[in-house]
Design a protein around this motif. Structure first.
Motif, PDB file in Angstrom:
ATOM      1  N   SER A 233      36.280  37.123  38.447  1.00 25.97           N
ATOM      2  CA  SER A 233      36.900  38.159  39.284  1.00 25.97           C
ATOM      3  C   SER A 233      38.072  38.813  38.551  1.00 25.97           C
ATOM      4  CB  SER A 233      37.371  37.557  40.613  1.00 25.97           C
ATOM      5  OG  SER A 233      38.431  36.652  40.400  1.00 25.97           O
TER       6      SER A 233
ATOM      7  N   ARG B  82      42.167  43.000  40.449  1.00 26.77           N
ATOM      8  CA  ARG B  82      42.087  43.944  41.567  1.00 26.77           C
ATOM      9  C   ARG B  82      41.317  43.359  42.758  1.00 26.77           C
ATOM     10  NH1 ARG B  82      39.394  49.019  39.245  1.00 26.77           N
ATOM     11  NH2 ARG B  82      38.096  47.340  38.493  1.00 26.77           N
ATOM     12  N   ALA B  83      40.541  42.314  42.530  1.00 32.34           N
ATOM     13  CA  ALA B  83      39.693  41.725  43.581  1.00 32.34           C
ATOM     14  C   ALA B  83      40.469  40.682  44.386  1.00 32.34           C
ATOM     15  CB  ALA B  83      38.453  41.109  42.946  1.00 32.34           C
TER      16      ALA B  83
ATOM     17  N   LYS C 242      38.586  39.057  47.453  1.00 30.58           N
ATOM     18  CA  LYS C 242      37.534  38.152  46.977  1.00 30.58           C
ATOM     19  C   LYS C 242      38.158  36.872  46.413  1.00 30.58           C
ATOM     20  CE  LYS C 242      33.686  37.807  43.732  1.00 30.58           C
ATOM     21  NZ  LYS C 242      32.893  38.457  42.695  1.00 30.58           N
ATOM     22  N   ARG C 243      39.209  37.024  45.620  1.00 28.74           N
ATOM     23  CA  ARG C 243      39.884  35.854  45.045  1.00 28.74           C
ATOM     24  C   ARG C 243      40.446  34.946  46.131  1.00 28.74           C
ATOM     25  NH1 ARG C 243      43.363  37.415  39.621  1.00 28.74           N
ATOM     26  NH2 ARG C 243      41.580  37.344  38.207  1.00 28.74           N
TER      27      ARG C 243
END
Length: 160
Positions: A24, A27-28, A31-32
Protein backbone atom coordinates in the motif's frame (compact mmCIF):
# COMPACT_ATOMS: atom_id res chain seq x y z
CA UNK A 1 -9.24 -29.40 12.54
CA UNK A 2 -5.64 -30.45 13.12
CA UNK A 3 -3.72 -27.88 15.22
CA UNK A 4 -0.89 -27.56 12.73
CA UNK A 5 -3.27 -27.07 9.81
CA UNK A 6 -5.13 -24.35 11.75
CA UNK A 7 -1.93 -22.50 12.64
CA UNK A 8 -0.56 -22.81 9.11
CA UNK A 9 -3.79 -21.38 7.69
CA UNK A 10 -3.52 -18.49 10.15
CA UNK A 11 0.06 -17.88 9.04
CA UNK A 12 -0.99 -17.77 5.39
CA UNK A 13 -3.87 -15.37 6.07
CA UNK A 14 -1.66 -12.96 8.05
CA UNK A 15 1.11 -13.16 5.42
CA UNK A 16 -1.43 -12.10 2.79
CA UNK A 17 -2.67 -9.18 4.91
CA UNK A 18 0.93 -8.09 5.59
CA UNK A 19 1.75 -8.28 1.87
CA UNK A 20 -1.24 -6.05 1.09
CA UNK A 21 -0.14 -3.61 3.79
CA UNK A 22 3.44 -3.56 2.52
CA UNK A 23 2.26 -2.89 -1.04
CA UNK A 24 0.00 0.00 0.00
CA UNK A 25 1.04 3.58 -0.58
CA UNK A 26 1.21 6.50 1.84
CA UNK A 27 -1.95 7.86 0.15
CA UNK A 28 -3.98 4.71 0.95
CA UNK A 29 -4.63 5.74 4.55
CA UNK A 30 -8.11 4.17 4.81
CA UNK A 31 -6.90 0.88 3.36
CA UNK A 32 -3.85 0.88 5.64
CA UNK A 33 -6.00 1.57 8.70
CA UNK A 34 -8.40 -1.26 7.84
CA UNK A 35 -5.60 -3.72 7.05
CA UNK A 36 -3.68 -2.84 10.20
CA UNK A 37 -6.78 -3.30 12.34
CA UNK A 38 -7.41 -6.74 10.81
CA UNK A 39 -3.74 -7.73 11.18
CA UNK A 40 -3.73 -6.68 14.83
CA UNK A 41 -6.89 -8.71 15.56
CA UNK A 42 -5.66 -11.78 13.70
CA UNK A 43 -2.18 -11.68 15.24
CA UNK A 44 -3.53 -11.20 18.74
CA UNK A 45 -5.95 -14.14 18.38
CA UNK A 46 -3.30 -16.34 16.77
CA UNK A 47 -0.57 -15.66 19.31
CA UNK A 48 -3.02 -16.13 22.17
CA UNK A 49 -4.11 -19.61 21.04
CA UNK A 50 -0.50 -20.57 20.45
CA UNK A 51 0.61 -19.34 23.88
CA UNK A 52 -2.41 -20.66 25.80
CA UNK A 53 -2.87 -24.03 24.08
CA UNK A 54 -0.33 -25.10 21.44
CA UNK A 55 2.97 -24.04 23.00
CA UNK A 56 2.25 -25.56 26.44
CA UNK A 57 1.24 -28.85 24.78
CA UNK A 58 4.39 -28.77 22.65
CA UNK A 59 6.57 -28.03 25.66
CA UNK A 60 4.92 -30.79 27.72
CA UNK A 61 5.41 -33.31 24.92
CA UNK A 62 9.00 -32.17 24.30
CA UNK A 63 11.83 -34.45 25.20
CA UNK A 64 14.96 -32.53 24.28
CA UNK A 65 16.51 -29.22 25.19
CA UNK A 66 16.04 -28.23 21.53
CA UNK A 67 12.27 -28.47 22.08
CA UNK A 68 12.45 -26.10 25.05
CA UNK A 69 14.65 -23.73 23.05
CA UNK A 70 12.10 -23.66 20.21
CA UNK A 71 9.33 -22.95 22.74
CA UNK A 72 11.12 -20.02 24.38
CA UNK A 73 12.33 -18.60 21.07
CA UNK A 74 8.76 -18.62 19.72
CA UNK A 75 7.54 -16.76 22.82
CA UNK A 76 10.25 -14.11 22.39
CA UNK A 77 9.35 -13.65 18.73
CA UNK A 78 5.72 -13.09 19.76
CA UNK A 79 6.89 -10.54 22.30
CA UNK A 80 9.02 -8.69 19.74
CA UNK A 81 6.22 -8.46 17.20
CA UNK A 82 3.24 -8.06 19.53
CA UNK A 83 4.65 -5.93 22.33
CA UNK A 84 7.16 -3.79 20.46
CA UNK A 85 6.66 -3.45 16.70
CA UNK A 86 2.86 -3.75 16.42
CA UNK A 87 2.07 -1.14 19.11
CA UNK A 88 4.55 1.27 17.49
CA UNK A 89 2.94 0.68 14.10
CA UNK A 90 -0.55 1.20 15.51
CA UNK A 91 0.59 4.58 16.84
CA UNK A 92 2.22 5.71 13.60
CA UNK A 93 0.39 7.94 11.10
CA UNK A 94 -0.64 5.76 8.14
CA UNK A 95 0.38 8.41 5.62
CA UNK A 96 4.02 8.44 6.72
CA UNK A 97 7.14 6.74 5.44
CA UNK A 98 7.79 5.71 9.06
CA UNK A 99 4.60 3.64 8.84
CA UNK A 100 5.91 1.95 5.68
CA UNK A 101 9.18 1.08 7.42
CA UNK A 102 7.51 -0.28 10.52
CA UNK A 103 5.02 -2.28 8.42
CA UNK A 104 7.96 -3.86 6.60
CA UNK A 105 9.67 -4.77 9.88
CA UNK A 106 6.47 -6.34 11.22
CA UNK A 107 6.07 -8.31 7.99
CA UNK A 108 9.67 -9.56 8.20
CA UNK A 109 9.32 -10.57 11.87
CA UNK A 110 6.03 -12.38 11.36
CA UNK A 111 7.17 -14.08 8.16
CA UNK A 112 10.40 -15.27 9.78
CA UNK A 113 8.52 -16.55 12.82
CA UNK A 114 5.87 -18.36 10.74
CA UNK A 115 8.48 -19.92 8.44
CA UNK A 116 10.51 -21.11 11.41
CA UNK A 117 7.48 -22.63 13.13
CA UNK A 118 6.38 -24.39 9.97
CA UNK A 119 9.84 -25.79 9.19
CA UNK A 120 10.92 -26.74 12.72
CA UNK A 121 8.33 -26.60 15.48
CA UNK A 122 5.38 -28.05 13.53
CA UNK A 123 7.53 -30.81 12.07
CA UNK A 124 8.73 -31.67 15.58
CA UNK A 125 5.17 -31.47 16.98
CA UNK A 126 4.12 -34.15 14.47
CA UNK A 127 6.86 -36.38 15.90
CA UNK A 128 5.89 -35.68 19.51
CA UNK A 129 2.10 -35.89 19.21
CA UNK A 130 -0.16 -38.28 17.34
CA UNK A 131 -2.96 -37.29 14.96
CA UNK A 132 -5.65 -37.58 17.64
CA UNK A 133 -3.75 -35.25 20.00
CA UNK A 134 -3.21 -32.71 17.22
CA UNK A 135 -6.90 -32.85 16.29
CA UNK A 136 -7.97 -32.38 19.92
CA UNK A 137 -5.60 -29.42 20.27
CA UNK A 138 -6.91 -28.00 17.01
CA UNK A 139 -10.51 -28.23 18.20
CA UNK A 140 -9.64 -26.42 21.45
CA UNK A 141 -7.70 -23.78 19.54
CA UNK A 142 -10.50 -23.26 17.01
CA UNK A 143 -13.07 -22.71 19.75
CA UNK A 144 -10.80 -20.35 21.67
CA UNK A 145 -9.92 -18.43 18.50
CA UNK A 146 -13.62 -17.88 17.72
CA UNK A 147 -14.11 -16.43 21.23
CA UNK A 148 -11.07 -14.19 20.87
CA UNK A 149 -11.99 -12.90 17.42
CA UNK A 150 -15.46 -11.99 18.65
CA UNK A 151 -13.96 -10.19 21.65
CA UNK A 152 -11.23 -8.36 19.71
CA UNK A 153 -13.57 -7.32 16.89
CA UNK A 154 -16.06 -5.96 19.45
CA UNK A 155 -13.24 -4.03 21.15
CA UNK A 156 -12.08 -2.66 17.80
CA UNK A 157 -15.61 -1.57 16.89
CA UNK A 158 -16.08 0.11 20.26
CA UNK A 159 -12.82 2.00 19.75
CA UNK A 160 -13.90 3.57 16.47
Amino acid sequence: MDAIKLLTQDHQAVRELLNQLAESSTRATKKRTELLSEIAIQLKAHTTIEEEIFYPAFKAAGEKSDDATMYFEALEEHRAAGDLVLPDLLGTPTDSEKFSGRAKVLKELVTHHADEEEKSMFKRAKQLMDAAELKELGNKMEARKAELLEQFEAEASAGT
